[in-house]
Design a protein around this motif. Structure first.
Motif, PDB file in Angstrom:
ATOM      1  N   ASN A   1      -8.711   3.989  -2.724  1.00  0.00           N
ATOM      2  CA  ASN A   1      -9.118   5.200  -1.883  1.00  0.00           C
ATOM      3  C   ASN A   1      -8.788   6.085  -1.831  1.00  0.00           C
TER       4      ASN A   1
ATOM      5  N   ASN B   1      -5.842  -0.443  -3.626  1.00  0.00           N
ATOM      6  CA  ASN B   1      -5.840  -0.966  -2.712  1.00  0.00           C
ATOM      7  C   ASN B   1      -4.384   0.310  -2.144  1.00  0.00           C
TER       8      ASN B   1
ATOM      9  N   GLN C   1      -5.599  -1.329   7.545  1.00  0.00           N
ATOM     10  CA  GLN C   1      -4.783  -1.677   6.040  1.00  0.00           C
ATOM     11  C   GLN C   1      -3.184  -2.358   6.485  1.00  0.00           C
TER      12      GLN C   1
ATOM     13  N   MET D   1       0.636  -1.392  -0.178  1.00  0.00           N
ATOM     14  CA  MET D   1      -0.493   0.011  -0.055  1.00  0.00           C
ATOM     15  C   MET D   1       0.949   0.931  -0.167  1.00  0.00           C
TER      16      MET D   1
END
Length: 148
Positions: A88, A68, A147, A1
């Motif tokens: 996101n 993500n 996350q 991420m």
């Protein structure tokens, strides 16, 4: 991420929150803008200066973002594009844009844009205040906890 920031209009206070979060969580944070950005020394924080032009930074974010990842922007069309790629989006005011709410936000934005084009005076968003900064920091923290 990774976290990508549409940094041309991102408030300094929000960037500072992001700098601390990137170092604390050891997450790659990249700021993109069409001007030079000073960032603190950190192996987790970088900036990319793109050429001047309409939506050049936005296009670069769309090109680089992965599913993500998290994008920080108040730009509704950019948010729509990166959500379509599985990323996101969190606004600097702490609003999480999702598949469920982005189309209605895009419709409102387009309506206001049409009004302005026809000569109607609309006001911009109010200045960022302490509750906006807190909302952003709280949403960012909750997101990163889920996350990481």
């Amino acid at each position: 991420m990774a976290i990508w920031v549409d940094a041309d209009a991102c408030p300094v206070a929000i960037k500072e929150i992001l700098f601390r979060a990137a170092d604390r969580r050891q997450i790659q944070l990249t700021l993109l803008a069409n001007h030079y950005l000073k960032t603190p020394p950190s192996k987790y924080i970088s900036s990319v200066q793109v050429s001047a032009g309409f939506d050049v930074a936005d296009d670069e974010i769309v090109k680089r973002v992965q599913a993500n990842d998290l994008v920080i922007t108040s730009d509704i069309p950019l948010a729509d594009e990166v959500i379509d790629k599985g990323a996101n989006v969190l606004s600097p005011r702490g609003e999480l844009f999702t598949k469920a709410n982005i189309k209605s936000r895009l419709n409102i934005r387009d309506f206001l844009d049409t009004m302005r084009a026809s000569g109607v005076q609309t006001s911009g968003p109010p200045p960022l205040n302490a509750s906006d900064k807190k909302a952003f920091a709280d949403h960012l923290d909750r997101y990163l906890q889920r996350q990481c």
